[in-house]
Write a protein that holds these residues in place. Structure first.
Motif, PDB file in Angstrom:
ATOM      1  N   LEU A  24       0.416  -7.309  13.584  1.00 32.06           N
ATOM      2  CA  LEU A  24      -0.275  -8.139  12.594  1.00 32.06           C
ATOM      3  C   LEU A  24      -0.020  -9.628  12.790  1.00 32.06           C
ATOM      4  O   LEU A  24      -0.568 -10.448  12.048  1.00 32.06           O
ATOM      5  CB  LEU A  24       0.146  -7.731  11.182  1.00 32.06           C
ATOM      6  CG  LEU A  24      -0.180  -6.292  10.770  1.00 32.06           C
ATOM      7  CD1 LEU A  24       0.340  -6.017   9.365  1.00 32.06           C
ATOM      8  CD2 LEU A  24      -1.676  -6.028  10.841  1.00 32.06           C
ATOM      9  N   GLY A  25       0.833  -9.973  13.768  1.00 34.04           N
ATOM     10  CA  GLY A  25       1.124 -11.384  14.026  1.00 34.04           C
ATOM     11  C   GLY A  25       1.931 -12.047  12.940  1.00 34.04           C
ATOM     12  O   GLY A  25       1.684 -13.206  12.578  1.00 34.04           O
ATOM     13  N   MET A  26       2.939 -11.362  12.412  1.00 39.30           N
ATOM     14  CA  MET A  26       3.759 -11.902  11.324  1.00 39.30           C
ATOM     15  C   MET A  26       4.896 -12.764  11.868  1.00 39.30           C
ATOM     16  O   MET A  26       5.534 -12.418  12.861  1.00 39.30           O
ATOM     17  CB  MET A  26       4.392 -10.770  10.507  1.00 39.30           C
ATOM     18  CG  MET A  26       3.446  -9.975   9.667  1.00 39.30           C
ATOM     19  SD  MET A  26       4.400  -8.754   8.703  1.00 39.30           S
ATOM     20  CE  MET A  26       3.084  -7.836   7.934  1.00 39.30           C
TER      21      MET A  26
ATOM     22  N   ALA B 112       9.297 -15.418   8.353  1.00 41.65           N
ATOM     23  CA  ALA B 112       9.168 -15.718   6.928  1.00 41.65           C
ATOM     24  C   ALA B 112       8.183 -14.768   6.253  1.00 41.65           C
ATOM     25  O   ALA B 112       8.424 -14.282   5.143  1.00 41.65           O
ATOM     26  CB  ALA B 112       8.722 -17.166   6.735  1.00 41.65           C
ATOM     27  N   VAL B 113       7.069 -14.479   6.932  1.00 39.45           N
ATOM     28  CA  VAL B 113       6.085 -13.553   6.355  1.00 39.45           C
ATOM     29  C   VAL B 113       6.659 -12.148   6.292  1.00 39.45           C
ATOM     30  O   VAL B 113       6.445 -11.411   5.317  1.00 39.45           O
ATOM     31  CB  VAL B 113       4.772 -13.573   7.173  1.00 39.45           C
ATOM     32  CG1 VAL B 113       3.804 -12.519   6.661  1.00 39.45           C
ATOM     33  CG2 VAL B 113       4.137 -14.952   7.101  1.00 39.45           C
ATOM     34  N   ALA B 114       7.411 -11.753   7.328  1.00 35.26           N
ATOM     35  CA  ALA B 114       8.060 -10.439   7.292  1.00 35.26           C
ATOM     36  C   ALA B 114       9.058 -10.370   6.144  1.00 35.26           C
ATOM     37  O   ALA B 114       9.205  -9.328   5.491  1.00 35.26           O
ATOM     38  CB  ALA B 114       8.763 -10.167   8.625  1.00 35.26           C
TER      39      ALA B 114
ATOM     40  N   THR C 148      -2.753  -9.086   7.794  1.00 41.45           N
ATOM     41  CA  THR C 148      -1.569  -9.154   6.942  1.00 41.45           C
ATOM     42  C   THR C 148      -1.924  -9.090   5.461  1.00 41.45           C
ATOM     43  O   THR C 148      -1.235  -8.426   4.674  1.00 41.45           O
ATOM     44  CB  THR C 148      -0.799 -10.456   7.235  1.00 41.45           C
ATOM     45  OG1 THR C 148      -0.426 -10.482   8.616  1.00 41.45           O
ATOM     46  CG2 THR C 148       0.445 -10.547   6.379  1.00 41.45           C
ATOM     47  N   ALA C 149      -3.008  -9.762   5.059  1.00 41.52           N
ATOM     48  CA  ALA C 149      -3.382  -9.771   3.645  1.00 41.52           C
ATOM     49  C   ALA C 149      -3.727  -8.365   3.158  1.00 41.52           C
ATOM     50  O   ALA C 149      -3.300  -7.951   2.070  1.00 41.52           O
ATOM     51  CB  ALA C 149      -4.570 -10.709   3.426  1.00 41.52           C
ATOM     52  N   GLY C 150      -4.484  -7.617   3.945  1.00 42.12           N
ATOM     53  CA  GLY C 150      -4.823  -6.250   3.567  1.00 42.12           C
ATOM     54  C   GLY C 150      -3.599  -5.358   3.529  1.00 42.12           C
ATOM     55  O   GLY C 150      -3.470  -4.498   2.638  1.00 42.12           O
ATOM     56  N   PHE C 151      -2.692  -5.555   4.486  1.00 35.57           N
ATOM     57  CA  PHE C 151      -1.452  -4.778   4.516  1.00 35.57           C
ATOM     58  C   PHE C 151      -0.644  -5.029   3.254  1.00 35.57           C
ATOM     59  O   PHE C 151      -0.128  -4.093   2.624  1.00 35.57           O
ATOM     60  CB  PHE C 151      -0.644  -5.150   5.762  1.00 35.57           C
ATOM     61  CG  PHE C 151       0.575  -4.315   5.989  1.00 35.57           C
ATOM     62  CD1 PHE C 151       0.516  -3.164   6.752  1.00 35.57           C
ATOM     63  CD2 PHE C 151       1.803  -4.677   5.443  1.00 35.57           C
ATOM     64  CE1 PHE C 151       1.645  -2.385   6.974  1.00 35.57           C
ATOM     65  CE2 PHE C 151       2.931  -3.907   5.644  1.00 35.57           C
ATOM     66  CZ  PHE C 151       2.850  -2.756   6.419  1.00 35.57           C
TER      67      PHE C 151
END
Length: 448
Positions: free
Chosen positions: A70-72, A75-77, A128-131
């Motif tokens: 997802l290309g995280m 920080a996003v993880a 990422t948003a859908g996840f």
């Protein structure tokens, strides 16, 4: 004596005797809980508890693959690992009101539905948003179930609170460790796709839904009609008003949690143990992988940590209920956590199994917190309010922890500072737990 003569002249019919034996009166006096219904509730509690953590612990062993897919960023993880706490805090506070309106069984049934749909959708939601959105849906279901299970135990099994709390805490630990242990090998067996490896856990939630659906239907039926076997009684003046009052929902007791020192201490203890638990579930496999261990071994280590809750989740509530204060248990668990963090800091690879075991013992602060929620209130209505307050505020407290760990790791390029932060947070957790474990109830505390 007249009573004896009545029994002799008019023996109780066998069918009526069997019905009376099978029926179990609820706290509101309605004889609608038969033996089979209680057994079904036990099965439902176990299956619900099995579903309260796989959405989280199935992600940890595959976090690296999910980040790449997802290309995280780190920080996003970290945000992904903080989403559980956010959902639990925001939606958990709604659980008591929903339970009063629709009934706890109905809300838990809806929760199992949300978990199943969320887990099936999140790997394929796109980006990422859908996840995050699908994960949030599953976590909403977990949030309301988290809040209501202690209250259901208090209401349905008032004389077996410690036993039933231990049973579903043990089931929760089994589900947690099972997801951590089997996600990686199951992903490989299903073709190596991380999407399939995550989605398969929706099946477990669908199984729980099959049990909670009849419980919810039965509860709805009991709310709208008299118990089976009752006969209409002769009407007397004012009878309709009396019946309407008896059938009206029981108002929640006036218990302002914000005024209770015990409630705040319990909320802080719950929040800090949740911080440690979600950091462990979200980041510990990555810590071991960065120390040179394989993804499979890291998943097994997380499974060991979670599996420690299987026996201890049954033992700790029973020990805690026999003590006038739960402070000593809090301190023992905290010392195990400090020892595990020290080992993780100094020798993460060489002593990995020992550190995983110690952190697993420390993570059993969760069933201890659930037990203290049941002990700190007298009625099941009080338990609902205390559970909602302690868990919602507690999860709100725990939101920054997993996110901060990801940010610190990205900033320093190592795990030294994040592990030091974990150890530092254990000290206020121990202090709050000792205060929350004092022998008192919120009803008495708020009455003085």
């Amino acid at each position: 004596m007249p009573v004896d003569e009545t029994r002799t002249l008019s023996p109780e019919p066998r069918a009526a005797r069997e019905h009376r034996t099978a029926a179990v009166r609820s706290p509101d006096g309605k004889p609608h809980r038969s033996v089979w219904l209680l057994r079904l509730m036990v099965v439902g509690l176990v299956l619900a508890a099995l579903n309260l953590r796989p959405a989280i612990t199935s992600l940890g062993p595959l976090l690296e693959e999910v980040r790449k897919g997802l290309g995280m960023s780190g920080a996003v993880a970290g945000l992904v690992t903080s989403v559980p706490s956010l959902c639990f805090a925001v939606f958990g506070i709604m659980a008591p009101r929903l339970a009063r309106r629709f009934g706890p069984a109905t809300i838990v049934c809806a929760g199992m539905t949300a978990i199943a749909i969320g887990l099936f959708l999140r790997p394929y939601a796109g980006g990422t948003a859908g996840f995050l959105a699908a994960s949030a849906l599953a976590l909403v279901g977990i949030a309301v179930s988290n809040i209501l299970l202690p209250a259901i135990v208090k209401q349905w099994f008032p004389d077996r609170v410690s036993t039933m709390t231990g049973l579903y805490s043990m089931a929760l630990a089994i589900g947690t460790s099972l997801a951590a242990l089997s996600t990686v090998p199951m992903t490989k067996a299903l073709g190596g796709s991380w999407q399939t490896g995550l989605a398969v856990w929706g099946i477990l939630a669908a199984l729980a839904l099959c049990v909670w659906l009849p419980l919810a239907v039965r509860h709805g039926r009991d709310r709208t009609r008299p118990a089976a076997g009752t006969k209409p009684q002769p009407r007397t003046p004012g009878a309709e008003a009396v019946e309407s009052a008896a059938e009206a929902p029981v108002p929640a007791p006036a218990l302002p949690m914000v005024r209770s020192r015990t409630a705040w201490a319990l909320a802080c203890f719950f929040g800090l143990q949740a911080t440690a638990a979600y950091i462990t579930m979200g980041w510990m496999p990555q810590i071991f992988r960065d120390a040179g261990l394989s993804a499979g071994t890291s998943g097994m280590l997380l499974a060991l940590t979670m599996a420690m809750g299987i026996p201890l989740a049954f033992v700790i509530p029973r020990v805690a209920t026999r003590l006038p204060s739960q402070g000593p248990v809090v301190l023992v668990l905290g010392l195990c956590g400090l020892s595990g963090y020290a080992g993780l800091y100094l020798a993460p690879a060489s002593g990995a199994w020992a550190w995983a075991l110690l952190l697993g013992v420390s993570n059993c602060a969760f069933p201890l917190a659930l037990t203290m929620i049941g002990l700190r209130a007298k009625s099941h209505q009080g338990v609902v309010k205390l559970s909602a307050f302690a868990q919602s505020v507690g999860y709100l407290i725990s939101i920054p922890g997993p996110l901060l760990i990801g940010v610190l790791h990205d900033a320093t390029g190592g795990w030294g500072l994040p592990i030091a932060l974990m150890a530092g947070l254990m000290l206020p957790q121990m202090a709050a737990g000792v205060l929350a474990g004092r022998n008192r109830t919120i009803e008495i505390e708020l009455a003085t």
